[in-house]
Design a protein around this motif. Structure first.
Motif, PDB file in Angstrom:
ATOM      1  N   ARG A  70      13.296  10.694   0.884  1.00  0.00           N
ATOM      2  CA  ARG A  70      12.705  11.877   0.244  1.00  0.00           C
ATOM      3  C   ARG A  70      11.222  11.958   0.593  1.00  0.00           C
ATOM      4  O   ARG A  70      10.345  11.839  -0.271  1.00  0.00           O
ATOM      5  N   HIS A  71      10.955  12.131   1.885  1.00  0.00           N
ATOM      6  CA  HIS A  71       9.571  12.174   2.342  1.00  0.00           C
ATOM      7  C   HIS A  71       8.833  13.385   1.775  1.00  0.00           C
ATOM      8  O   HIS A  71       9.450  14.393   1.400  1.00  0.00           O
ATOM      9  N   ALA A  72       7.521  13.271   1.745  1.00  0.00           N
ATOM     10  CA  ALA A  72       6.649  14.341   1.270  1.00  0.00           C
ATOM     11  C   ALA A  72       5.600  14.630   2.340  1.00  0.00           C
ATOM     12  O   ALA A  72       5.374  13.811   3.238  1.00  0.00           O
ATOM     13  N   GLY A  79      -8.895  26.440  10.557  1.00  0.00           N
ATOM     14  CA  GLY A  79      -8.799  26.609   9.117  1.00  0.00           C
ATOM     15  C   GLY A  79      -7.418  26.928   8.604  1.00  0.00           C
ATOM     16  O   GLY A  79      -7.232  27.119   7.400  1.00  0.00           O
ATOM     17  N   VAL A  80      -6.434  26.989   9.497  1.00  0.00           N
ATOM     18  CA  VAL A  80      -5.060  27.286   9.107  1.00  0.00           C
ATOM     19  C   VAL A  80      -4.184  26.061   9.391  1.00  0.00           C
ATOM     20  O   VAL A  80      -4.318  25.419  10.442  1.00  0.00           O
ATOM     21  N   VAL A  81      -3.288  25.754   8.448  1.00  0.00           N
ATOM     22  CA  VAL A  81      -2.360  24.649   8.648  1.00  0.00           C
ATOM     23  C   VAL A  81      -1.310  25.075   9.657  1.00  0.00           C
ATOM     24  O   VAL A  81      -0.466  25.923   9.376  1.00  0.00           O
ATOM     25  N   GLU A  82      -1.369  24.484  10.842  1.00  0.00           N
ATOM     26  CA  GLU A  82      -0.466  24.850  11.926  1.00  0.00           C
ATOM     27  C   GLU A  82       0.802  23.996  11.924  1.00  0.00           C
ATOM     28  O   GLU A  82       1.857  24.411  12.397  1.00  0.00           O
ATOM     29  N   GLY A  83       0.695  22.773  11.411  1.00  0.00           N
ATOM     30  CA  GLY A  83       1.841  21.873  11.373  1.00  0.00           C
ATOM     31  C   GLY A  83       1.729  20.916  10.197  1.00  0.00           C
ATOM     32  O   GLY A  83       0.636  20.674   9.674  1.00  0.00           O
ATOM     33  N   VAL A  84       2.864  20.380   9.775  1.00  0.00           N
ATOM     34  CA  VAL A  84       2.908  19.462   8.640  1.00  0.00           C
ATOM     35  C   VAL A  84       3.681  18.212   9.036  1.00  0.00           C
ATOM     36  O   VAL A  84       4.809  18.302   9.534  1.00  0.00           O
ATOM     37  N   HIS A  85       3.078  17.056   8.825  1.00  0.00           N
ATOM     38  CA  HIS A  85       3.762  15.779   9.026  1.00  0.00           C
ATOM     39  C   HIS A  85       4.228  15.256   7.666  1.00  0.00           C
ATOM     40  O   HIS A  85       3.421  15.141   6.735  1.00  0.00           O
ATOM     41  N   TYR A  86       5.518  14.977   7.572  1.00  0.00           N
ATOM     42  CA  TYR A  86       6.074  14.387   6.356  1.00  0.00           C
ATOM     43  C   TYR A  86       6.123  12.867   6.513  1.00  0.00           C
ATOM     44  O   TYR A  86       6.112  12.334   7.624  1.00  0.00           O
ATOM     45  N   GLY A  87       6.207  12.192   5.381  1.00  0.00           N
ATOM     46  CA  GLY A  87       6.301  10.741   5.426  1.00  0.00           C
ATOM     47  C   GLY A  87       6.228  10.147   4.040  1.00  0.00           C
ATOM     48  O   GLY A  87       6.383  10.846   3.030  1.00  0.00           O
ATOM     49  N   ILE A 115       5.591   7.640   8.949  1.00  0.00           N
ATOM     50  CA  ILE A 115       5.535   9.054   9.307  1.00  0.00           C
ATOM     51  C   ILE A 115       6.936   9.467   9.738  1.00  0.00           C
ATOM     52  O   ILE A 115       7.510   8.885  10.671  1.00  0.00           O
ATOM     53  N   ALA A 116       7.494  10.472   9.077  1.00  0.00           N
ATOM     54  CA  ALA A 116       8.905  10.819   9.273  1.00  0.00           C
ATOM     55  C   ALA A 116       9.233  11.173  10.717  1.00  0.00           C
ATOM     56  O   ALA A 116      10.291  10.792  11.233  1.00  0.00           O
ATOM     57  N   ASP A 117       8.342  11.905  11.389  1.00  0.00           N
ATOM     58  CA  ASP A 117       8.632  12.325  12.759  1.00  0.00           C
ATOM     59  C   ASP A 117       8.165  11.306  13.788  1.00  0.00           C
ATOM     60  O   ASP A 117       8.259  11.545  14.990  1.00  0.00           O
ATOM     61  N   GLY A 118       7.651  10.172  13.338  1.00  0.00           N
ATOM     62  CA  GLY A 118       7.238   9.109  14.235  1.00  0.00           C
ATOM     63  C   GLY A 118       5.921   9.340  14.949  1.00  0.00           C
ATOM     64  O   GLY A 118       5.576   8.596  15.865  1.00  0.00           O
ATOM     65  N   ALA A 119       5.161  10.347  14.528  1.00  0.00           N
ATOM     66  CA  ALA A 119       3.946  10.720  15.251  1.00  0.00           C
ATOM     67  C   ALA A 119       2.794   9.752  15.008  1.00  0.00           C
ATOM     68  O   ALA A 119       2.370   9.552  13.873  1.00  0.00           O
ATOM     69  N   GLY A 120       2.279   9.181  16.093  1.00  0.00           N
ATOM     70  CA  GLY A 120       1.127   8.309  15.983  1.00  0.00           C
ATOM     71  C   GLY A 120      -0.118   9.052  15.551  1.00  0.00           C
ATOM     72  O   GLY A 120      -0.996   8.478  14.914  1.00  0.00           O
TER      73      GLY A 120
END
Length: 338
Positions: free
Chosen positions: A16-18, A27-35, A279-284
């Motif tokens: 249940r990542h957040a 100034g705009v959120v272009e992407g979201v990393h869950y984890g 990090i859910a998507d594995g992004a370093g």
């Protein structure tokens, strides 16, 4: 060894990542990393949770310090740079290859005895040089060769068979499993095979943080402390030149840190405070700033972490944003959240 019997295994479920980090552009959120993130206080209690740090997951190479402790408990007589290499995800630099050879030589073995998967060096610059020289994949160059050389050495010292040292039922791997459960304080949820071929044990993110805390907090001369001291003193041997995990250990006095594939990071301070990140998507690119934010949450001076605030997003060659931890991760007033 810790006397308390391990708790039940963590639940195996879809985590249940957040949201833990935002990619911000103009100034705009272009992407979201869950984890998920957990911060342990000095007494070992979880002072902060975000996402699902109680679910079973695979720590990948972040578990290597625990594997190294298991080998030292089983009689591995390494210290210093070679013990650091035994817990390494190394870049494949010449010092790493030479160190793995030295471990094998002590065991009267060769690269042919290794059972890890042949690969090119992990470090990009080292890999490019390697390929330009016309060299192909090698067991020695693979980033886990120090661990595998140490596993063979441990097996040889104990009179255990060598050809099957990666079998989960092998005495070496049973010793590792027992150490994982001892240091994490919980039963292993399930076992699979890591990329290098070694058994990989599923624990919780909170259990991983607890293990790192116990390793750093070990009394001088214990297997735990020997591993911690080796990795902290020889940080580049446990990783490589220019690697963020080595830089992190250099920046924060007394910090033990280890990264793992698929966006895993664990770090612990000598007084028992520890953090673990997935990090859910594995992004370093999200792992590093989220870890820095978690360490700040644990009480580390933010001025020590300014180099780990996240990569810059460029637009037309100039900075227009970056990867930033979510506000809730850094908010000092926020209590434990699940």
């Amino acid at each position: 060894m810790h006397s308390s019997p391990p708790a039940a295994a963590p639940p195996v479920r879809a985590p249940r990542h957040a949201p833990v980090a935002h990619l911000v552009r103009g100034g705009v959120v272009e992407g979201v990393h869950y984890g998920s993130v957990v911060v342990l206080d000095a007494d070992g209690t979880a002072g902060f949770r975000l996402g699902d740090p109680e679910a079973a997951f695979y720590p990948r190479s972040a578990l290597k310090p625990v594997q190294a402790v298991a080998m030292v408990r089983a009689g591995l007589p390494l210290d210093g740079d070679l013990l650091s290499l035994a817990a390494a995800s190394h870049s494949g630099e010449e010092r790493h290859l030479d160190g793995a050879r030295r471990i094998l030589e002590r065991a009267a073995l060769t690269e042919d005895d290794l059972r890890n998967v042949p690969d090119l060096p992990f470090g990009p610059a080292v890999r490019d040089t390697w390929v330009r020289a016309g060299r192909g994949p090698s067991r020695l160059a693979q980033n886990c060769s120090g661990k595998h050389a140490a596993m063979l050495y441990t097996a040889k010292l104990n009179g255990w068979s060598l050809d099957d040292y990666l079998d989960p039922g092998h005495p070496l791997q049973q010793t590792v499993a027992e150490t994982v459960e001892d240091l994490t304080g919980q039963r292993v949820a399930t076992v699979t095979v890591d990329g290098c071929g070694a058994p990989l044990f599923a624990v919780s993110l909170e259990g991983l943080a607890r293990a790192a805390s116990r390793i750093v907090g070990g009394a001088p001369g214990t297997p735990e402390r020997r591993v911690a001291d080796a990795m902290r003193t020889h940080a580049e041997m446990a990783s490589g030149e220019g690697r963020d995990v080595a830089a992190l250990m250099r920046a924060v006095p007394g910090l033990l840190a280890k990264d793992g594939f698929e966006g895993v990071q664990v770090a612990a301070l000598p007084d028992g405070r520890a953090v673990a990140v997935k990090i859910a998507d594995g992004a370093g690119r999200a792992r590093v700033p989220v870890t820095a934010a978690a360490l700040t949450r644990a009480g580390v001076d933010p001025s020590l972490l300014t180099a780990f605030t996240g990569e810059t997003v460029l637009g037309g060659g100039r900075p227009v944003g970056g990867v930033r931890p979510v506000a809730g991760l850094g908010a000092a007033a926020e209590a434990v959240c699940v």
